[in-house]
Scaffold this active site. Structure first.
Site, short mmCIF file in Angstrom:
data_model
loop_
_atom_site.label_atom_id
_atom_site.label_comp_id
_atom_site.label_asym_id
_atom_site.label_seq_id
_atom_site.Cartn_x
_atom_site.Cartn_y
_atom_site.Cartn_z
N HIS A 1 6.07 -6.15 11.42
CA HIS A 1 5.45 -5.65 10.18
C HIS A 1 4.75 -6.78 9.41
CE1 HIS A 1 5.71 -2.11 7.11
NE2 HIS A 1 4.57 -2.78 6.99
N GLY B 1 -9.18 6.28 7.09
CA GLY B 1 -9.25 5.81 5.70
C GLY B 1 -9.88 4.42 5.66
N ARG C 1 2.80 3.29 10.19
CA ARG C 1 4.22 3.39 9.87
C ARG C 1 4.98 3.77 11.14
NH1 ARG C 1 3.46 0.68 6.15
NH2 ARG C 1 3.72 1.14 3.94
N VAL D 1 0.86 -1.19 0.00
CA VAL D 1 0.00 0.00 0.00
C VAL D 1 0.90 1.24 0.00
CG1 VAL D 1 -1.82 1.24 1.22
CG2 VAL D 1 -1.73 -1.26 1.34
N GLY D 2 1.93 1.20 0.84
CA GLY D 2 2.84 2.34 0.97
C GLY D 2 3.72 2.49 -0.26
N ILE E 1 -8.59 1.47 6.10
CA ILE E 1 -8.25 0.54 7.18
C ILE E 1 -8.88 1.01 8.49
CG2 ILE E 1 -6.38 -0.66 8.38
CD1 ILE E 1 -4.60 -0.15 5.93
N ASP F 1 3.19 -2.71 15.18
CA ASP F 1 3.60 -3.68 14.15
C ASP F 1 4.68 -3.07 13.26
OD1 ASP F 1 3.26 -6.18 12.65
OD2 ASP F 1 2.45 -4.90 11.06
#
Ligand code: DGY
Length: 327
Positions: A290, A159, A242, A79-80, A161, A266
């Site tokens: 992560h 958003g 993040r 996604v990032g 998520i 995470d």
């Protein structure tokens, strides 16, 4: 006619994605199971028409310039996209895609898992026997925490998520969901009952403060001493967005001093986090590596979507999930 050339930067990409590209392109796959070093990327990207990359690959100006003018599309299986120099891509007319949506529910599930585990002291409870800490058969307050029932959940970044987290916590009987987002009102969230509040109010009122925002100049280190000081002493902080949105020294101090009760994250800076990092020593912090989207089916879907975008980009067609380009 010769086939377009595509570079894939990791051998363990799910084969469903690789096969889609191989059906139409000449594919080179970086042969080592580690993030491709920048020097290797610079060498291998020369002459390719499409790049299939990951979050861990530094697709900066040097790399993009080294590719040559034939590079048409970059698809990241994430996604990032903070690892890609979008200005340079825009200048060179290179299409760029990412993989939103397909991992949202998975990341939301992991986020709720961390909320429950941090709120209810799961890590300490699950290791209590091994650590010789289960002394009396039952104790009135030992390992007592707070669950989601009747709690106030504050979501920072509402958003896809964030909304998916909200959908999942409502059936637990939460008292209310507050949110902060630069873009507001967010109708789907408000339709589910979320209330927009300023950031400070969200910090002050929430039992669970959940970070779901992008990393940007505005959000870098936004969870710092000032933010932790505003939270309740019983607050639980969660971050699956993040690592860069958190000042980790301040998080350490807040947890160590009991300024907030617990946290679960995470994402960290750096990744991987060294095992002797001071955060690892904290009993009231859960750290996962992560993996919020690490579900086999989700990773397959991410690989397929990135592959579909590569093929569209090579044909000069609009991408399925383009990244928003800088204005
Ligand atoms: C992403 O997709 O950007 C996540 O951080 C990794 O799944």
């Amino acid at each position: 006619m010769s086939k377009p050339k595509v570079l894939i930067t990791r051998p363990s990409i799910p084969e469903e994605g690789i096969k889609k590209i191989e059906a139409k392109c000449d594919v080179e796959i970086y042969d080592q199971e580690k993030p491709i070093p920048k020097e290797d990327l610079i060498k291998k990207i020369k002459g390719v028409n499409g790049l299939f990359c990951l979050l861990t690959d530094p697709v900066d100006k040097d790399v993009i310039q080294a590719a040559g003018n034939q590079l048409k599309v970059i698809a990241t299986m994430s996604v990032g996209y903070e690892h890609i120099d979008l200005e340079e891509c825009k200048k060179r007319n290179i299409a760029v895609s990412h993989t939103p949506n397909v991992s949202s529910d998975s990341v939301a599930e992991w986020t709720v898992l961390l909320m429950l585990c941090a709120g209810r002291n799961f890590e300490e409870a699950s290791t209590a026997i091994r650590d010789g800490k289960w002394v009396y058969s039952w104790s009135p307050t030992w390992l007592s925490g707070m669950g989601l029932f009747e709690s106030t959940v504050g979501i920072f970044g509402m958003g896809r998520i964030g909304q998916s987290v909200m959908k999942r916590v409502l059936p637990f009987g939460v008292k209310k969901v507050l949110y902060y987002d630069v873009f507001h009102p967010i109708k789907p969230a408000e339709d589910m009952g979320a209330k927009y509040v300023e950031f400070e109010e969200l910090l002050k009122e929430s039992d669970f403060v959940v970070s779901m925002c992008n990393l940007s100049e505005e959000t870098k280190n936004i969870f710092n001493k000032k933010a932790f000081d505003l939270m309740k002493k019983t607050a639980v902080f969660i971050n699956t967005s993040r690592g860069g949105v958190v000042d980790q020294d301040d998080l350490y101090d807040a947890l160590k001093s009991g300024k907030i009760r617990a946290a679960a994250i995470d994402v960290t800076v750096p990744e991987p986090l060294p095992k002797d990092h001071k955060l690892v020593s904290l009993k009231n912090l859960i750290i996962t590596p992560h993996v919020a989207s690490a579900e086999t089916n989700v990773r397959i879907r991410m690989a397929e979507l990135a592959a579909e975008n590569i093929l569209l980009g090579l044909e000069g067609k609009p991408l399925e999930t383009p990244v928003p380009m800088p204005k």
